[in-house]
Design an enzyme around this catalytic site. Structure first.
Site, PDB file in Angstrom:
ATOM      1  N   CYS A 248       0.820  -1.215   0.000  1.00  0.00           N
ATOM      2  CA  CYS A 248       0.000   0.000   0.000  1.00  0.00           C
ATOM      3  C   CYS A 248       0.856   1.268   0.000  1.00  0.00           C
ATOM      4  O   CYS A 248       0.576   2.218  -0.749  1.00  0.00           O
ATOM      5  CB  CYS A 248      -0.953  -0.003   1.193  1.00  0.00           C
ATOM      6  SG  CYS A 248      -0.177  -0.459   2.758  1.00  0.00           S
TER       7      CYS A 248
ATOM      8  N   HIS B 204      -2.840   6.284   4.758  1.00  0.00           N
ATOM      9  CA  HIS B 204      -1.412   6.462   5.013  1.00  0.00           C
ATOM     10  C   HIS B 204      -0.957   7.831   4.504  1.00  0.00           C
ATOM     11  O   HIS B 204      -1.416   8.300   3.461  1.00  0.00           O
ATOM     12  CB  HIS B 204      -0.588   5.399   4.282  1.00  0.00           C
ATOM     13  CG  HIS B 204      -0.778   4.006   4.797  1.00  0.00           C
ATOM     14  ND1 HIS B 204      -1.426   3.708   5.961  1.00  0.00           N
ATOM     15  CD2 HIS B 204      -0.380   2.798   4.271  1.00  0.00           C
ATOM     16  CE1 HIS B 204      -1.427   2.393   6.143  1.00  0.00           C
ATOM     17  NE2 HIS B 204      -0.790   1.834   5.133  1.00  0.00           N
TER      18      HIS B 204
END
Length: 329
Positions: free
Chosen positions: A126, A234
């Site tokens: 990711c 994130h």
């Protein structure tokens, strides 16, 4: 298309089902697949209930595509069984990423490498996905020499147990710990396990996967990965040293024109990317774009994305869409 979602009861699996519905993916038959303890559970998809089946039953059905998000060990054991039966597997674990015989794909960057012979396709980490969505157009324009990245990663990247730990800590309740320390009111410089070189696996993924996806071993990457008590996505602080000089306005233009990247960068209006706004969206958001005055031909920027969507489920499904559009399945 006959689609199996392996790991359908997990956090990423549930988002995969959501994204399949949102993008009107051409699902004619859906097979939610999970571990033995989840067999028989009901999963809702587009207003209809589906019963969760086991891995062997799913292999025997021979779906056209299997979207995997069930962990590395499951992928190593079962992805080849699906592939041998003619199913194309898009795997979200780390199991196949650095396998030289497998493609590691971000559709906007390197989907053109895919062929009908690719029966197991790896989805990048990711953190790597959102980083490279911002780096690739700049690498093409100015050639990257070195990247220093610090990540500030959502607990959702760890899974349900981490979300439960944070919620328990909010309520000051005891419960199962996903991390070795509390995460509420804290920051853990510890994502994944430590390797002999002192870096964590997460940090080394950023280094190795960047080189593979860009197809350029000369790009140097040094990473520090930090877990923070955030749910939405994130964040990454990125410092890039280029071979060629750049103009900041041109950087913003290049990024804003790259598919899947959205520039949010206006200090006057306090406009910059944040996970609270990235959550539930598929774009990668880039802001705080500014020259690094301590080093020639260097740039700082801030990159944010929903790690469960573009960082996992959406990227996986975009790969499947590319396969269908280009008649590779």
């Amino acid at each position: 298309m006959r689609i199996a979602v392996v790991g359908a009861t997990g956090m990423v699996g549930q988002v995969m089902l959501q994204v399949l519905a949102e993008r009107n993916f051409p699902v004619t038959e859906l097979y939610p697949v999970a571990s033995e303890r989840s067999i028989g559970k009901k999963i809702e998809f587009q207003g209809k209930d589906y019963e969760v089946i086991g891995l062997q039953e799913a292999v025997d059905i021979k779906p056209d595509i299997a979207l995997f998000s069930a962990g590395g060990e499951t992928s190593l054991e079962w992805a080849p069984k699906f592939a041998e039966n003619g199913t194309t597997v898009v795997d979200n674990s780390s199991a196949w990423r650095m396998d030289e015989t497998k493609k590691l794909v971000i559709p906007e960057i390197n989907a053109s490498e895919l062929t009908k012979e690719d029966k197991i396709i790896a989805n990048p980490n990711c953190s790597t996905i959102q980083l490279l969505m911002a780096l690739k157009p700049l690498h093409d324009a100015f050639k990257i020499k070195r990247v220093i990245v610090s990540t500030y990663q959502s607990i959702t990247g760890t899974g349900v147990k981490a979300v439960e730990q944070l919620e328990n800590e909010y309520r000051d309740e005891k419960g199962e710990m996903a991390y070795p320390y509390p995460i509420h009111k804290n920051a853990l410089p510890h994502c994944d396990v430590f390797e002999e070189n002192g870096y964590t696996k997460e940090e080394m993924k950023l280094t190795k996967e960047t080189k593979k996806i860009l197809g350029d071993d000369s790009v140097l990457v040094s990473a520090t990965a930090i877990r923070i008590p955030v749910v939405g996505g994130h964040s990454e602080s990125v410092n890039i040293e280029f071979e060629n000089d750049f103009d900041e306005a041109e950087v913003r233009k290049i990024l804003s024109e790259f598919p899947g990247v959205s520039v949010q960068d206006n200090p006057v209006t306090n406009t910059y990317p944040m996970p609270i706004y990235a959550e539930g969206k598929d774009d990668v958001f880039v802001g705080r774009i500014r020259r690094d005055y301590s080093q020639p031909k260097s740039l700082n920027m801030w990159v944010v994305a929903d790690n469960l969507r573009k960082g996992a489920a959406t990227n996986t499904i975009q790969i499947a869409e590319y396969l269908i559009a280009n008649k590779l399945v």
